[in-house]
Design a protein around this motif. Structure first.
Motif, PDB file in Angstrom:
ATOM      1  N   ILE A 236     -33.729 -29.426  -2.155  1.00 45.41           N
ATOM      2  CA  ILE A 236     -33.695 -28.426  -1.083  1.00 45.41           C
ATOM      3  C   ILE A 236     -33.216 -27.085  -1.627  1.00 45.41           C
ATOM      4  O   ILE A 236     -33.771 -26.027  -1.308  1.00 45.41           O
ATOM      5  N   ALA A 237     -32.172 -27.116  -2.464  1.00 46.89           N
ATOM      6  CA  ALA A 237     -31.638 -25.884  -3.036  1.00 46.89           C
ATOM      7  C   ALA A 237     -32.703 -25.134  -3.823  1.00 46.89           C
ATOM      8  O   ALA A 237     -32.837 -23.908  -3.719  1.00 46.89           O
ATOM      9  N   LYS A 238     -33.472 -25.854  -4.599  1.00 45.88           N
ATOM     10  CA  LYS A 238     -34.538 -25.233  -5.396  1.00 45.88           C
ATOM     11  C   LYS A 238     -35.597 -24.607  -4.497  1.00 45.88           C
ATOM     12  O   LYS A 238     -36.108 -23.515  -4.788  1.00 45.88           O
ATOM     13  N   ALA A 239     -35.901 -25.294  -3.377  1.00 44.19           N
ATOM     14  CA  ALA A 239     -36.960 -24.812  -2.489  1.00 44.19           C
ATOM     15  C   ALA A 239     -36.530 -23.610  -1.655  1.00 44.19           C
ATOM     16  O   ALA A 239     -37.322 -22.681  -1.444  1.00 44.19           O
ATOM     17  N   ILE A 240     -35.285 -23.607  -1.187  1.00 43.06           N
ATOM     18  CA  ILE A 240     -34.842 -22.514  -0.302  1.00 43.06           C
ATOM     19  C   ILE A 240     -34.086 -21.427  -1.054  1.00 43.06           C
ATOM     20  O   ILE A 240     -33.708 -20.410  -0.469  1.00 43.06           O
ATOM     21  N   LYS A 241     -33.863 -21.691  -2.367  1.00 46.48           N
ATOM     22  CA  LYS A 241     -33.186 -20.712  -3.230  1.00 46.48           C
ATOM     23  C   LYS A 241     -31.779 -20.361  -2.719  1.00 46.48           C
ATOM     24  O   LYS A 241     -31.361 -19.195  -2.733  1.00 46.48           O
ATOM     25  N   LYS A 242     -31.090 -21.398  -2.258  1.00 45.93           N
ATOM     26  CA  LYS A 242     -29.706 -21.248  -1.821  1.00 45.93           C
ATOM     27  C   LYS A 242     -28.918 -22.466  -2.294  1.00 45.93           C
ATOM     28  O   LYS A 242     -29.483 -23.509  -2.576  1.00 45.93           O
ATOM     29  N   GLN A 295     -40.912 -28.722   1.503  1.00 41.54           N
ATOM     30  CA  GLN A 295     -41.659 -27.468   1.625  1.00 41.54           C
ATOM     31  C   GLN A 295     -42.130 -27.226   3.063  1.00 41.54           C
ATOM     32  O   GLN A 295     -42.047 -26.102   3.576  1.00 41.54           O
ATOM     33  N   LYS A 296     -42.621 -28.269   3.706  1.00 32.59           N
ATOM     34  CA  LYS A 296     -43.222 -28.114   5.040  1.00 32.59           C
ATOM     35  C   LYS A 296     -42.193 -28.071   6.168  1.00 32.59           C
ATOM     36  O   LYS A 296     -42.396 -27.374   7.170  1.00 32.59           O
ATOM     37  N   GLU A 297     -41.110 -28.820   6.034  1.00 32.16           N
ATOM     38  CA  GLU A 297     -40.190 -28.986   7.153  1.00 32.16           C
ATOM     39  C   GLU A 297     -38.827 -28.323   6.964  1.00 32.16           C
ATOM     40  O   GLU A 297     -38.199 -27.911   7.934  1.00 32.16           O
ATOM     41  N   VAL A 298     -38.367 -28.231   5.729  1.00 27.91           N
ATOM     42  CA  VAL A 298     -37.019 -27.737   5.490  1.00 27.91           C
ATOM     43  C   VAL A 298     -36.999 -26.231   5.214  1.00 27.91           C
ATOM     44  O   VAL A 298     -36.166 -25.508   5.751  1.00 27.91           O
ATOM     45  N   VAL A 299     -37.932 -25.774   4.403  1.00 30.64           N
ATOM     46  CA  VAL A 299     -37.925 -24.356   3.994  1.00 30.64           C
ATOM     47  C   VAL A 299     -37.965 -23.433   5.195  1.00 30.64           C
ATOM     48  O   VAL A 299     -37.179 -22.483   5.292  1.00 30.64           O
ATOM     49  N   SER A 300     -38.853 -23.702   6.140  1.00 28.63           N
ATOM     50  CA  SER A 300     -38.981 -22.795   7.287  1.00 28.63           C
ATOM     51  C   SER A 300     -37.749 -22.785   8.164  1.00 28.63           C
ATOM     52  O   SER A 300     -37.494 -21.803   8.895  1.00 28.63           O
ATOM     53  N   ARG A 301     -36.945 -23.831   8.111  1.00 29.50           N
ATOM     54  CA  ARG A 301     -35.764 -23.918   8.962  1.00 29.50           C
ATOM     55  C   ARG A 301     -34.488 -23.398   8.294  1.00 29.50           C
ATOM     56  O   ARG A 301     -33.544 -22.993   8.983  1.00 29.50           O
ATOM     57  N   PHE A 302     -34.448 -23.423   6.962  1.00 25.29           N
ATOM     58  CA  PHE A 302     -33.195 -23.111   6.281  1.00 25.29           C
ATOM     59  C   PHE A 302     -33.282 -22.002   5.230  1.00 25.29           C
ATOM     60  O   PHE A 302     -32.257 -21.546   4.749  1.00 25.29           O
ATOM     61  N   ALA A 303     -34.486 -21.600   4.861  1.00 27.08           N
ATOM     62  CA  ALA A 303     -34.606 -20.578   3.809  1.00 27.08           C
ATOM     63  C   ALA A 303     -34.083 -19.227   4.281  1.00 27.08           C
ATOM     64  O   ALA A 303     -34.191 -18.898   5.458  1.00 27.08           O
TER      65      ALA A 303
END
Length: 303
Positions: A236-242, A295-303
């Protein structure tokens, strides 16, 4: 078109089944609600979906709701306040489940798709006996098997959707934490993406009439991913860059849930089932990988 009656259509699992059925178009979905005036019911009606009243405490209302259905997707909710904490063991859930089975048998349903959970007492060799929301569903499944109603069971585990629906991913000053009770960094978790319940249900629905597929009477683990929580946090960290960090916490604050997490951490869930389940893939089910889920469910909610 034949009808599938869906219980819990306004909830996570039922709505996932509803969406899969609508997208496929082979069956006509019928949604069951306790209240036609609820916002969820009105939204379904506005979309042209048939919505009927059914009360899990009332077998006659369930018979009416299922009348004319070929298939039923049935489920119970231990966390309904009328079930728990109304009774510390949630025994009313067993009553509700048996009512569903009795109604399905009375109206001659051709297939009853049931969603269940691990047998906590059995899987832990008697160590964890207070995970009632799991063991109650197992008792209902046993009743279903004895009833003679043709069935297939979808077995679920920790819901990946908990990341945003139940606060399993919490914001901090520097990013996010994933606080999970009783789990250590090396403990492996099995996760179910609720969307995959709909995909699995549709696969079962479209193949159950073919005896060679062996669908009727079978249990299908719906395990979307298997991971340690540090591995999930890293993805998740890699995908949202946080920054995302797993934190083991001592308790969920409810004994029922503490034993559930201990069961998952120390004994696992459906550890013999590959990811994705090859039996469901053979029926035409196509599931996202954990990376695709992020990518589909987490990024849009937490990025």
């Amino acid at each position: 078109m034949p009808i599938i009656t869906i219980f819990g259509a306004n909830g996570s699992q039922g709505s996932a089944v509803l969406q899969s059925v609508l997208a496929d178009g082979t069956y006509t979905p019928r949604a069951v609600t306790r209240n036609l005036e609820s916002e969820g019911s009105k939204a379904l009606i506005a979309k042209g979906i048939e919505v009927v009243v059914g009360n899990l405490w009332d077998v006659e209302s369930l018979k009416k709701a299922m009348q004319g259905s070929e298939v039923v997707f049935g489920m119970t909710n231990f966390w309904d306040p009328e079930v728990f904490p109304a009774d510390p063991k949630g025994a009313g859930e067993i009553t509700q489940g048996k009512n569903l089975v009795d109604a399905a048998k009375a109206v001659g349903v051709k297939l009853f798709i049931w969603t269940s959970l691990p047998n906590a007492t059995k899987d832990s060799n008697g160590l964890y006996t207070r995970v009632y929301h799991c063991d109650n569903k197992v008792r209902i499944e046993e009743y279903l098997k004895e009833s003679g109603v043709p069935f297939a069971t979808l077995l679920t585990c920790w819901f990946l959707d908990n990341l945003w629906k139940l606060g399993s991913m919490q914001k901090t000053d520097t990013g996010y934490i994933i606080p999970i009770p009783k789990f250590e960094a090396t403990d492996e978790q099995s996760g179910t993406h609720t969307k995959d319940i709909g995909i699995a249900a549709l696969a079962v629905l479209k193949n159950y009439k073919d005896a060679s597929k062996g669908v009727v009477g079978k249990s299908f683990p719906v395990v979307s991913a298997r991971f340690t929580y540090p591995q999930l946090a890293e993805k998740i960290a890699k995908a949202i860059k946080k920054e995302v960090t797993f934190v083991s916490v001592p308790t969920a604050g409810v004994e029922e849930l503490d034993e559930m997490f201990l069961l998952q951490a120390k004994f696992g869930s459906y550890k013999d089932s590959p990811v994705p389940n090859p039996d469901l893939v053979a029926l035409g089910a196509k599931f996202d990988s954990l990376d695709e889920f992020v990518q589909k469910e987490v990024v849009s909610r937490f990025a």
